[in-house]
Design an enzyme around this catalytic site. Structure first.
Site, PDB file in Angstrom:
ATOM      1  CB  THR A 120      52.664 -38.945 -10.162  1.00 31.81           C
ATOM      2  OG1 THR A 120      52.652 -38.677 -11.564  1.00 31.81           O
ATOM      3  CG2 THR A 120      51.634 -38.090  -9.457  1.00 31.81           C
TER       4      THR A 120
ATOM      5  CG  LEU B  38      50.244 -34.005  -9.519  1.00 33.20           C
ATOM      6  CD1 LEU B  38      50.852 -33.868  -8.134  1.00 33.20           C
ATOM      7  CD2 LEU B  38      48.723 -34.012  -9.423  1.00 33.20           C
ATOM      8  CE1 TYR B  39      53.120 -38.628 -16.841  1.00 35.11           C
ATOM      9  CE2 TYR B  39      54.952 -37.189 -17.430  1.00 35.11           C
ATOM     10  CZ  TYR B  39      54.306 -38.408 -17.526  1.00 35.11           C
ATOM     11  OH  TYR B  39      54.850 -39.413 -18.282  1.00 35.11           O
ATOM     12  CB  ALA B  40      57.343 -34.021 -13.316  1.00 33.90           C
TER      13      ALA B  40
END
Ligand SMILES: O=C(O)[C@H]1O[C@H](OP(=O)(O)OP(=O)(O)OC[C@H]2O[C@@H](n3ccc(=O)[nH]c3=O)[C@H](O)[C@@H]2O)[C@H](O)[C@@H](O)[C@H]1O
Length: 432
Positions: free
Chosen positions: A245, A241-243
């Protein structure tokens, strides 16, 4: 000139008794009237002071409640001083995430060369806030003022742009960490999506609009297996999810560039490390555990293939950020409208020489002179990618970016800093 006695006792004989009585009565009324007027005035002034004080306390309370610790003339003066460049044609840069790892380093580099810097940081507790406070103290000793506030606070942002016509925004505030997204997905949306949009809204409305340089991530390459990663490669297979965002951030910034003429430069950082780094990252937590004699968990990829990262030393990243700021063109919008197309760029900032995680551990063991207790496990499916490797031709050609520190040298500097900052606790450690 007649004195008070003449007034009360006129010198004309005959009329004296009546006139004297009238005079006394008139004077008595005048006196009484003026005393009561004074009394009323005094009452009025007391009421005015009381209402002013209660209004002030209401303003203070609501100011504390609504926007924490900012505002006021003294605060504005501090902001202006900090933003003031000390070289000819110097910049006034708003650095978000200024108490973070990369933010603190770039802020200092900007200040050292004579640019004005104002920091913004919410000092959240994703990792030990005392480290962020220590970085703040370091910046403070170089006359850099950091506002404690959130990029989601649109009133604060509007105020900052009201006080200073920032030439650049270096946007580094974000929810970092690849694996933490499993635990706290909302914090990624809050900082990396909502916070980014709030900041861009403020930038688009600012007059003049600043040029924006911001931190994207190597993680946008996700599950790509063509190496080295180049800016033209696909970025539609995020593994975390980091990637996702950060990828969304690239699309969002493009929109603001397209509609409002904001000058945008996105920098894809590759696993940045070094002194004053982030305690949640592997090199940092491994160092802590190795020194405390605790085991470390080393992830391994499919078919027992070691994971690898294009670890990039902080000083190289700082040079990349400065190169991006120095080559950023002005934004082209005004009053929320684009006048002509504005610059939109994306660059890899890596080291171009990936190192495996077991090799990272071996280097740390050498510098720490302590053997690690390794616990090797299969990489969990929590957002990690097996390897990263940057193609930096574009950054080299257009930003003059040229990394010079290899992992061996960079980790040596990190270990030196770590020992001086945290001290050395030899309890339970085993020497090599
Ligand atoms: O380039 C980025 O865009 C990102 O870089 C960084 O992410 P990563 O490359 O994942 O760095 P990091 O956590 O240090 O793990 C390094 C290696 O150690 C392995 N690793 C990790 C932890 C552990 O306990 N064991 C382990 O083997 C792990 O599997 C990995 O192979 C930033 O944190 C991130 O915010 C973002 O900026």
């Amino acid at each position: 000139m007649r004195n008070l006695e003449d007034e009360l006792f006129p010198s004309t004989p005959g009329k004296v008794k009546i006139e004297r009585a009238h005079a006394i009565s008139r004077q008595f009324h005048r006196c009484f009237a003026s005393t009561s007027t004074m009394f009323l005035w005094a009452l009025f002034l007391i009421a005015l002071t009381a209402s002013y004080l209660s209004f002030q306390s209401f303003v203070d309370t609501s100011s504390k409640y609504f926007h924490a610790s900012w505002g006021g003339m003294h605060w504005e003066r501090q902001i202006r001083n900090s933003a003031q460049p000390r070289r000819q044609n110097g910049y006034s840069v708003l650095v978000t995430g200024a108490s973070g790892f990369v933010g603190s380093h770039v802020s200092l580099a900007l200040r050292r060369r004579g640019d004005g810097v104002v920091g913004l940081d919410n000092f959240n507790s994703y990792y030990d806030p005392s480290l962020k406070k220590a970085r703040k103290a370091l910046l403070s000793s170089h006359s850099i003022f950091i506002v404690e506030g959130d990029i989601n606070d649109s009133r604060l942002l509007a105020k900052l742009f009201d006080v200073v016509p920032f030439t650049h925004v270096l946007h580094l505030a974000a929810q970092a960490g690849v694996r933490y997204a499993i635990e706290n997905p909302a914090s990624y949306v809050h900082s990396n999506i909502a916070g980014l949009v709030t900041l861009l809204e403020a930038c688009k409305s600012a007059d003049p609009q600043p040029a924006i340089v911001w931190a994207s991530s190597s993680s946008v390459y996700g599950l790509n297996d063509k190496v080295p990663f180049s800016e033209l490669d696909r970025t539609d297979q995020p593994a975390s999810l980091y990637a996702a965002t950060k990828k969304a951030g690239e699309e969002i910034t493009h929109t603001y560039n397209h509609i409002y003429g904001l000058s945008i430069t996105g920098l894809r950082f590759f696993t940045v490390y070094g002194p004053w780094g982030r305690p949640d990252m592997a090199y940092f937590s491994f160092t802590r555990n190795i020194l405390q004699g605790k085991p470390i968990t080393v992830y391994r990829g499919k078919d027992h293939v070691d994971l690898a990262r294009d670890f990039t030393y902080i000083d190289d990243i700082v040079k990349g950020c400065l190169g991006a700021l120095d080559t950023a063109e002005k934004s082209t919008g005004t009053g929320g409208k684009k006048r002509r197309p504005a610059q939109y760029r994306i660059y890899n900032l890596g080291n171009t020489s990936p190192v495996t995680v077991p090799n990272l551990v071996a280097i740390l063991e050498r510098h720490l002179k302590v053997k690690a207790k390794k616990n090797v496990v299969e990489m969990p499916g929590n957002g990690d990618v097996p390897f990263t490797h940057a193609n930096i031709s574009l950054a080299r050609a257009e930003l003059g970016y040229k990394p010079t520190t290899n992992l061996e040298t960079g980790l040596k500097k990190f270990v030196k800093w770590y020992l001086s900052y945290y001290g050395y606790n030899p309890r339970g450690v085993r020497n090599l």
